[in-house]
Design an enzyme around this catalytic site. Structure first.
Site, PDB file in Angstrom:
ATOM      1  N   LYS A 171       4.039  17.575  -4.652  1.00 28.39           N
ATOM      2  CA  LYS A 171       4.122  19.052  -4.630  1.00 28.39           C
ATOM      3  C   LYS A 171       5.593  19.415  -4.499  1.00 28.39           C
ATOM      4  O   LYS A 171       6.342  18.702  -3.809  1.00 28.39           O
ATOM      5  CB  LYS A 171       3.422  19.611  -3.379  1.00 28.39           C
ATOM      6  CG  LYS A 171       1.934  19.890  -3.515  1.00 28.39           C
ATOM      7  CD  LYS A 171       1.667  21.290  -4.056  1.00 28.39           C
ATOM      8  CE  LYS A 171       0.177  21.585  -3.982  1.00 28.39           C
ATOM      9  NZ  LYS A 171      -0.510  21.482  -5.247  1.00 28.39           N
TER      10      LYS A 171
ATOM     11  N   TYR B 245       7.376  11.748  -0.877  1.00 22.09           N
ATOM     12  CA  TYR B 245       7.335  10.345  -1.351  1.00 22.09           C
ATOM     13  C   TYR B 245       8.739   9.739  -1.307  1.00 22.09           C
ATOM     14  O   TYR B 245       8.932   8.604  -0.847  1.00 22.09           O
ATOM     15  CB  TYR B 245       6.769  10.351  -2.771  1.00 22.09           C
ATOM     16  CG  TYR B 245       6.572   8.994  -3.405  1.00 22.09           C
ATOM     17  CD1 TYR B 245       5.526   8.159  -3.019  1.00 22.09           C
ATOM     18  CD2 TYR B 245       7.413   8.554  -4.427  1.00 22.09           C
ATOM     19  CE1 TYR B 245       5.326   6.919  -3.628  1.00 22.09           C
ATOM     20  CE2 TYR B 245       7.219   7.327  -5.045  1.00 22.09           C
ATOM     21  CZ  TYR B 245       6.183   6.506  -4.645  1.00 22.09           C
ATOM     22  OH  TYR B 245       5.980   5.290  -5.266  1.00 22.09           O
TER      23      TYR B 245
ATOM     24  N   ALA C 219       0.847  -1.202   0.000  1.00 18.48           N
ATOM     25  CA  ALA C 219       0.000   0.000   0.000  1.00 18.48           C
ATOM     26  C   ALA C 219       0.878   1.246   0.000  1.00 18.48           C
ATOM     27  O   ALA C 219       1.846   1.333   0.756  1.00 18.48           O
ATOM     28  CB  ALA C 219      -0.916   0.005   1.220  1.00 18.48           C
TER      29      ALA C 219
ATOM     30  N   ASN D 112       5.947  24.363  -1.918  1.00 12.64           N
ATOM     31  CA  ASN D 112       4.481  24.465  -1.823  1.00 12.64           C
ATOM     32  C   ASN D 112       3.865  23.376  -0.941  1.00 12.64           C
ATOM     33  O   ASN D 112       2.647  23.245  -0.871  1.00 12.64           O
ATOM     34  CB  ASN D 112       3.850  24.348  -3.224  1.00 12.64           C
ATOM     35  CG  ASN D 112       4.381  25.402  -4.166  1.00 12.64           C
ATOM     36  OD1 ASN D 112       4.664  26.525  -3.730  1.00 12.64           O
ATOM     37  ND2 ASN D 112       4.548  25.065  -5.434  1.00 12.64           N
TER      38      ASN D 112
HETATM   39  P1  NAD Z   1      -2.264   2.319  -6.566  1.00 11.51           P
HETATM   40  O1  NAD Z   1      -2.579   3.710  -6.149  1.00 11.51           O
HETATM   41  O2  NAD Z   1      -2.829   1.844  -7.877  1.00 11.51           O
HETATM   42  O3  NAD Z   1      -2.712   1.281  -5.434  1.00 11.51           O
HETATM   43  C1  NAD Z   1      -2.388   1.473  -4.069  1.00 11.51           C
HETATM   44  C2  NAD Z   1      -3.381   0.720  -3.222  1.00 11.51           C
HETATM   45  O4  NAD Z   1      -3.045   0.999  -1.846  1.00 11.51           O
HETATM   46  C3  NAD Z   1      -4.831   1.200  -3.428  1.00 11.51           C
HETATM   47  O5  NAD Z   1      -5.692   0.096  -3.583  1.00 11.51           O
HETATM   48  C4  NAD Z   1      -5.135   1.957  -2.149  1.00 11.51           C
HETATM   49  O6  NAD Z   1      -6.505   1.914  -1.774  1.00 11.51           O
HETATM   50  C5  NAD Z   1      -4.247   1.222  -1.132  1.00 11.51           C
HETATM   51  N1  NAD Z   1      -4.016   2.046   0.051  1.00 11.51           N
HETATM   52  C6  NAD Z   1      -3.673   3.364   0.082  1.00 11.51           C
HETATM   53  N2  NAD Z   1      -3.635   3.782   1.367  1.00 11.51           N
HETATM   54  C7  NAD Z   1      -3.953   2.719   2.148  1.00 11.51           C
HETATM   55  C8  NAD Z   1      -4.093   2.534   3.548  1.00 11.51           C
HETATM   56  N3  NAD Z   1      -3.908   3.547   4.409  1.00 11.51           N
HETATM   57  N4  NAD Z   1      -4.440   1.306   4.015  1.00 11.51           N
HETATM   58  C9  NAD Z   1      -4.642   0.274   3.148  1.00 11.51           C
HETATM   59  N5  NAD Z   1      -4.531   0.392   1.813  1.00 11.51           N
HETATM   60  C10 NAD Z   1      -4.189   1.601   1.317  1.00 11.51           C
HETATM   61  O7  NAD Z   1      -0.668   2.209  -6.565  1.00 11.51           O
HETATM   62  P2  NAD Z   1       0.299   1.257  -7.401  1.00 11.51           P
HETATM   63  O8  NAD Z   1       0.765   1.998  -8.592  1.00 11.51           O
HETATM   64  O9  NAD Z   1      -0.298  -0.089  -7.582  1.00 11.51           O
HETATM   65  O10 NAD Z   1       1.543   1.174  -6.409  1.00 11.51           O
HETATM   66  C11 NAD Z   1       1.706   0.143  -5.439  1.00 11.51           C
HETATM   67  C12 NAD Z   1       2.999   0.377  -4.678  1.00 11.51           C
HETATM   68  O11 NAD Z   1       4.091   0.430  -5.590  1.00 11.51           O
HETATM   69  C13 NAD Z   1       3.026   1.685  -3.895  1.00 11.51           C
HETATM   70  O12 NAD Z   1       3.712   1.494  -2.683  1.00 11.51           O
HETATM   71  C14 NAD Z   1       3.802   2.614  -4.819  1.00 11.51           C
HETATM   72  O13 NAD Z   1       4.404   3.660  -4.116  1.00 11.51           O
HETATM   73  C15 NAD Z   1       4.800   1.648  -5.390  1.00 11.51           C
HETATM   74  N6  NAD Z   1       5.379   2.102  -6.689  1.00 11.51           N
HETATM   75  C16 NAD Z   1       4.599   2.223  -7.816  1.00 11.51           C
HETATM   76  C17 NAD Z   1       5.181   2.651  -9.004  1.00 11.51           C
HETATM   77  C18 NAD Z   1       4.401   2.777 -10.293  1.00 11.51           C
HETATM   78  O14 NAD Z   1       4.992   3.099 -11.328  1.00 11.51           O
HETATM   79  N7  NAD Z   1       3.098   2.542 -10.301  1.00 11.51           N
HETATM   80  C19 NAD Z   1       6.535   2.965  -9.036  1.00 11.51           C
HETATM   81  C20 NAD Z   1       7.284   2.860  -7.876  1.00 11.51           C
HETATM   82  C21 NAD Z   1       6.697   2.403  -6.703  1.00 11.51           C
END
Ligand code: NAD
Length: 460
Positions: free
Chosen positions: A308, A366, A302, A312
């Site tokens: 930002k 982040y 998660a 800001n």
């Molecule tokens: P996403 O936003 O599609 O999914 C994240 C999920 O986490 C959502 O279902 C959301 O409801 C859940 N979530 C958020 N806050 C929560 C909480 N407090 N309790 C329980 N669940 C919670 O994101 P994603 O793109 O699938 O990314 C997943 C992970 O991979 C994240 O940690 C993100 O930082 C990391 N990441 C993603 C990318 C990318 O390119 N998409 C790159 C680097 C890292």
């Protein structure tokens, strides 16, 4: 979000036009499927010494055709360069130049895997120069490869032999389609404690034993995946279930419907928990304890972004990102480790990000959280060392998800091409790496940050 350019340049006429104009020509990557043949063509094992010989024998045990020297004109599935005895930079020339001949013969989606020792494990300047030199050379090879081929390294810590079960597990991962989007990376391996490898025979069985049998390295394990309602988390749940695990899918109540669908699709259970709630860990442990008894795998996936420029940024944007992305993991790990429900051979895998490695404009909050994940993993790994449990991080680069679909189109196109594989990764690429780290085959991998980024040029 589909990568229309990738699809286009993989058709004949646009492909030729892109070549003539010198435009990027990303290849369709070779990805894993459960009964894949690891190496349909021969694998070259180059390098001298007992470590190279033993590795060649181990590959023969997987029913892979092994070559010790390049045969002109013969195609290769992979080239494994064993440099575990390099003592001075001069020792690199012969094996690296032979590797140069081999890469010309690689099939599309081919693999280069280097075996080396850690520069941190020697005080001899020449030996350290040789070892660090291999790192630079292999990273450069990764940049040079085309056709969806990758180059990665296995760093043997201490006296770990080339045929250590985890070294072989890492080799199998790198040779397989599971590592499709892992490129230019080095995984450090330490001899695993026997209790961390519950099923060594399964981790190293031969190819003929695998043929036609879906590989289920996580059979009998219980895994918790946070943020599992969508995106990367949903795919992690799917891949862990495919590999045999019972999955507990966790997400916020607002995502309940999607969460139930994911849990249902993977034959797991859904648990609506906000991971920042003080009782989050207690509820997860209670759920798993009552239903399954033991918790074997925790994937802290998660995560949120609240971008930002720092100038800001306000406190709520900063605090919410830190709370979800790192503070919740610290709190949960503390309670996991104090609970008898968490297995003695438990695996913790946390999602970091390449933003946490190189920083990213507009993402100071982040990047703090994701760099924090890496700091946490490294420190916790020291406490786990040799005792059966492991903790590692996976740092995705640009992955095709709803998160990255929000990036403006032009920036998104550029971001996709800024890696050696010239494309974004898919959620399954992140999930495959996590499934590997959760398996017995990775028992000797602890405190590592594995980038799943196609060798993204992140400036680090
Ligand atoms: P996403 O936003 O599609 O999914 C994240 C999920 O986490 C959502 O279902 C959301 O409801 C859940 N979530 C958020 N806050 C929560 C909480 N407090 N309790 C329980 N669940 C919670 O994101 P994603 O793109 O699938 O990314 C997943 C992970 O991979 C994240 O940690 C993100 O930082 C990391 N990441 C993603 C990318 C990318 O390119 N998409 C790159 C680097 C890292």
């Amino acid at each position: 979000m589909a990568d229309a350019y990738l699809d286009l340049v993989n058709t004949p006429l646009p492909g030729r036009i892109a070549k003539a104009l010198g435009l990027p020509r990303p290849s369709v990557l070779r990805r894993y499927f459960p009964v894949e043949v690891l190496a349909p063509q021969p694998v070259l094992v180059t390098g001298a010494g007992a470590g190279a010989d033993a590795l060649a024998d181990a590959l023969l045990g997987w029913d892979v055709e092994v070559r010790r020297h390049v045969l002109p004109g013969e195609k290769l599935s992979a080239a494994v360069v064993v440099l575990d005895r390099a003592g001075t930079p001069a020792d690199l020339a012969a094996p690296m130049l032979e590797l140069g001949q081999a890469v010309r013969l690689l099939v599309p989606g081919g693999r280069v895997v280097g075996f080396l020792r850690s520069a941190a494990d020697t005080t001899d300047p020449a030996e350290a120069a040789a070892r660090q030199g291999i790192d630079g050379a292999l990273r450069s090879v990764a940049h040079e490869l085309r056709g969806g081929a990758t180059a990665n390294g296995i760093v043997l810590r201490g006296t770990t032999p080339t045929t250590d079960p985890t070294a072989l597990g890492a080799l199998r991962f790198f040779l397989s389609g599971r590592s499709a989007y892992v490129d230019g990376q080095f995984i450090e391996v330490t001899s695993a404690p026997a209790e961390g490898v519950a099923d060594l025979a399964a981790a190293n069985r031969s190819m003929s034993e695998w043929e036609g049998v879906p590989d289920q390295p996580l059979a009998g394990r219980t895994a918790v995946v946070t943020g599992a309602a969508r995106g990367i988390g949903a795919k992690i749940a799917e891949v862990l279930a495919r590999d045999g695990a019972r999955v507990v899918a966790v997400d916020v109540p607002a995502a309940g419907e999607q969460l139930a669908r994911v849990a249902n699709d993977v034959g797991g259970t859904a648990l609506q928990v906000d991971i920042t709630a003080p009782d989050a860990a207690a509820r997860i442990l209670d759920h798993v304890g009552r239903r399954f008894g033991t918790l074997d795998i925790v994937v802290h996936n998660a995560g949120i972004t609240r971008d930002k420029l720092l100038a800001n940024m306000d406190a709520s944007l900063w605090d919410s990102v830190i709370a979800v992305n790192i503070a919740s993991q610290l709190a949960m790990n503390e309670q996991l480790l104090a609970s008898p429900v968490f297995s003695d051979t438990g695996r913790i895998i946390s999602l970091a990000s390449t933003s946490g490695i190189a920083g990213n404009r507009g993402q100071s909050n982040y990047a703090a959280s994701k760099a924090g994940v890496m700091g946490m993993v490294r420190a916790q790994a020291v406490a786990f060392d040799g005792a059966g449990r492991t903790i590692n991080a996976v740092a995705p680069g640009f992955i095709e998800t709803e998160m990255t679909a929000k990036i403006p189109p032009l920036t998104r196109q550029v971001a996709r091409r800024l890696s050696s594989l010239q494309q974004g990764g898919l959620p399954v690429d992140v999930a495959e790496t996590i499934a590997f780290l959760a398996s017995d085959a990775a028992a000797g991998i602890n405190g590592q940050v594995v980038r799943v980024c196609g060798q993204n040029l992140v400036g680090a």
